[in-house]
Design an enzyme around this catalytic site. Structure first.
Site, short mmCIF file in Angstrom:
data_model
loop_
_atom_site.label_atom_id
_atom_site.label_comp_id
_atom_site.label_asym_id
_atom_site.label_seq_id
_atom_site.Cartn_x
_atom_site.Cartn_y
_atom_site.Cartn_z
N TRP A 31 0.86 -1.18 0.00
CA TRP A 31 0.00 0.00 0.00
C TRP A 31 0.89 1.23 0.00
CZ3 TRP A 31 -0.38 3.87 3.89
CH2 TRP A 31 -1.22 4.91 3.51
N GLU B 212 -3.00 -2.89 -2.58
CA GLU B 212 -4.16 -2.33 -1.87
C GLU B 212 -4.53 -0.96 -2.42
OE1 GLU B 212 -3.50 -1.88 2.33
OE2 GLU B 212 -5.55 -1.15 2.70
N LYS C 209 -7.07 2.56 -2.65
CA LYS C 209 -7.63 3.49 -1.67
C LYS C 209 -8.36 4.62 -2.40
CE LYS C 209 -6.39 5.87 2.58
NZ LYS C 209 -5.48 5.88 3.72
N ASP D 151 -9.67 -3.10 1.20
CA ASP D 151 -9.80 -2.58 2.57
C ASP D 151 -11.20 -1.97 2.68
OD1 ASP D 151 -9.81 -0.52 4.68
OD2 ASP D 151 -7.68 -0.92 4.89
N HIS E 159 -11.79 1.81 2.26
CA HIS E 159 -11.19 2.50 1.12
C HIS E 159 -12.12 2.71 -0.06
CE1 HIS E 159 -6.77 1.61 2.42
NE2 HIS E 159 -7.49 2.16 3.37
N HIS F 63 -8.68 -6.35 4.09
CA HIS F 63 -8.39 -5.57 5.29
C HIS F 63 -9.76 -5.25 5.88
CE1 HIS F 63 -4.02 -3.93 4.80
NE2 HIS F 63 -4.08 -5.24 4.93
N ASP G 206 -12.17 7.08 6.28
CA ASP G 206 -11.41 5.84 6.51
C ASP G 206 -10.85 5.86 7.93
OD1 ASP G 206 -9.98 3.50 6.07
OD2 ASP G 206 -8.25 4.57 5.24
N ASP H 43 -10.85 3.69 10.40
CA ASP H 43 -10.26 2.48 10.98
C ASP H 43 -10.73 2.19 12.41
OD1 ASP H 43 -8.28 1.32 8.96
OD2 ASP H 43 -7.74 3.42 8.92
N ASP I 186 -7.59 -4.47 9.72
CA ASP I 186 -6.90 -3.18 9.64
C ASP I 186 -7.74 -2.12 10.36
OD1 ASP I 186 -5.29 -1.07 9.10
OD2 ASP I 186 -5.54 -1.08 6.94
C1 RNT Z 1 -3.94 2.71 4.78
C2 RNT Z 1 -4.07 1.26 4.49
C3 RNT Z 1 -2.96 0.39 4.98
C4 RNT Z 1 -2.50 0.73 6.37
C5 RNT Z 1 -1.51 -0.24 6.95
C6 RNT Z 1 -0.84 0.28 8.17
O1 RNT Z 1 -5.07 3.42 4.50
O2 RNT Z 1 -5.30 0.79 4.93
O3 RNT Z 1 -3.34 -0.94 4.87
O4 RNT Z 1 -3.57 0.87 7.25
O5 RNT Z 1 -0.64 -0.64 5.97
ZN ZN Z 2 -5.59 -1.34 4.79
#
Ligand code: RNT
Ligand code: ZN
Length: 412
Positions: A179, A220, A222, A253, A256, A280, A288, A290, A320
């Site tokens: 990523w 990955e 985003k 993810d 994302h 993720h 985003d 998390d 994640d």
């Molecule tokens: C960032 C991504 C990525 C990170 C990690 C730490 O938006 O989601 O995966 O969260 O690599």
């Molecule tokens: Zn991620």
């Protein structure tokens, strides 16, 4: 309700709880190391994560050293039924040396591998393309400066080598997830040139072939990040195309995408075009953000897609999220157990019957079934799962989480 009573309730629906428990015990979840220290890492530097991601909060007890992080992980795994994996980022090296990112080697991570062996854990890996002076522009592999790109390409090459060595050592392929934060705060004039540079850099980075039994590459995508609101070079369309053309894993993810998109729906759509997927699992809130994953509709839908579409065999489940406002170990435990619970719910569904109704276009029966199913005693089966794996539930779990948090709160 006892497990035996629950079991007979499920038997009435033709669902075998024993088969579900056996299957659940075999599904590894890759727990992310970065929940334990707010995405800071152990390089000889200070500062925050950067790259458009942000852990918020200052709850006491953050792991400051590899030993503290491992102790916290051991505790978290001891609260989670089954055998799992750890997802390690390159900035979590465990060494007295201070190699820059383009100079990291396997030995900087050997302590993690020894520990993983002792804990019977698989390891996954990630290059770290953020929290570094050469990433301050939020451009790395797509940077216009070839020198900067080459630095990051070398970092990526080395992490692939390290991941391959880790996988060989542990006898289980390490998924190496790429990523990059690359993007722009304001509207670009040329959206294509950075994407062409990212593609060329990735091609260079991935040129060396590693045995898929040891490591596999994932990319990955985003939508946006803090400070990169206008444009993300590695968007979903970019990486979807790249993964299909180059035969690498696609990482989805859950934070994302646009907020109303259904990420579980994407699994089957892309599974027809890519051999393997990485997830993720996360919980975005307005952005985003998390958050720790809940047992909510999004996660239940994810579990259902994985089980009912038989996609577990081609999907690696990673987590994640990072919340620094609550006990970090509790966050791991709650989030990972919620992922397992969503899978258990799906494993306890009478899939044949549901699919039969759907194929017959009998949507009334499908609706009656899905809604009646919600009353089944899933909790008793989950409790049995935890009991068989010697893991606490309910008040015992709460007590254990509190005790551990009190122990780590003395950290400065
Ligand atoms: C960032 C991504 C990525 C990170 C990690 C730490 O938006 O989601 O995966 O969260 O690599
Ligand atoms: Zn991620």
């Amino acid at each position: 309700m006892t497990y035996e009573t629950a079991k007979s309730r499920f038997t009435e629906w033709n669902v075998d709880t024993e088969a579900a428990l056996r299957r659940l015990a075999e599904i590894p979840i890759s727990m992310h190391c970065w929940q334990g220290d707010d995405v800071v890492g152990f390089e000889q530097k200070s500062g925050s994560s950067g790259g458009g991601i942000q852990a918020t909060g200052n709850h006491p007890g953050r792991a400051r050293t590899p030993d503290e992080l491992r102790a916290d992980l051991e505790f978290a795994y001891s609260m989670i039924p089954g055998k799992h994996r750890l997802n390690l980022h390159a900035m979590y090296m465990d060494t007295d040396e201070s190699p820059d990112r383009d100079a990291i080697e396997y030995h900087h991570f050997a302590a993690w591998v020894d520990w993983a062996k002792s804990q019977e854990l698989g390891l996954d890996f990630n290059p770290t393309f953020f929290a570094h002076a050469k990433a301050d522009d939020n451009l790395t592999l797509a940077h216009p400066d070839a020198g900067i790109r080459d630095f990051w390409i070398e970092h990526g090459r080395r992490t692939r080598e390290i991941a391959a060595a880790i996988g060989a050592e542990l006898g289980s392929p390490a998924i190496n997830n790429i990523w990059v934060p690359d993007g722009m705060k304001d509207l670009p004039v040329d959206r294509l040139a950075p994407r062409a540079r990212l593609e060329a850099s990735l091609d260079d980075m991935l040129a060396e072939r590693h045995d898929p039994a040891h490591m596999r590459d994932a990319v990955e995508s985003k939508l946006f990040g803090i400070g990169v609101e206008a444009y993300t070079v590695g968007s979903h369309e970019f990486y979807l195309g790249y993964a299909i053309r180059k035969g690498v894993l696609l990482c989805l993810d859950m934070g994302h995408f646009h907020p109303t998109e259904n990420i579980a729906d994407k699994l089957s759509a892309v599974a027809l075009s890519v051999d393997e997927l990485l997830l993720h699992v996360s919980r975005p809130m307005r952005w985003d953000s998390d958050h720790v994953i809940l047992l909510n509709d999004d996660i239940l839908a994810m579990g259902q897609a994985l089980v009912s579409e038989d996609l577990l065999k081609k999907t690696h489940i990673g987590l994640d999220f990072f919340d620094a406002t609550i006990s970090r170990t509790a966050a791991w435990v709650i989030g990972t157990r919620n992922m397992q619970k969503s899978l258990l719910r799906a494993l306890l569904s009478p899939l044949d019957r549901l699919k039969e109704a759907e194929t017959a276009l009998d949507f009334t029966t499908r609706l009656v079934l899905t809604e009646e199913l919600k009353d089944l005693p899933f909790g008793a089966v989950w409790e049995e799962f935890c009991k068989r794996h010697n893991r606490p539930t309910g008040t015992q779990l709460i007590g254990a989480l509190d005790d551990y948090q009190r122990r780590v709160e003395v950290r400065g």
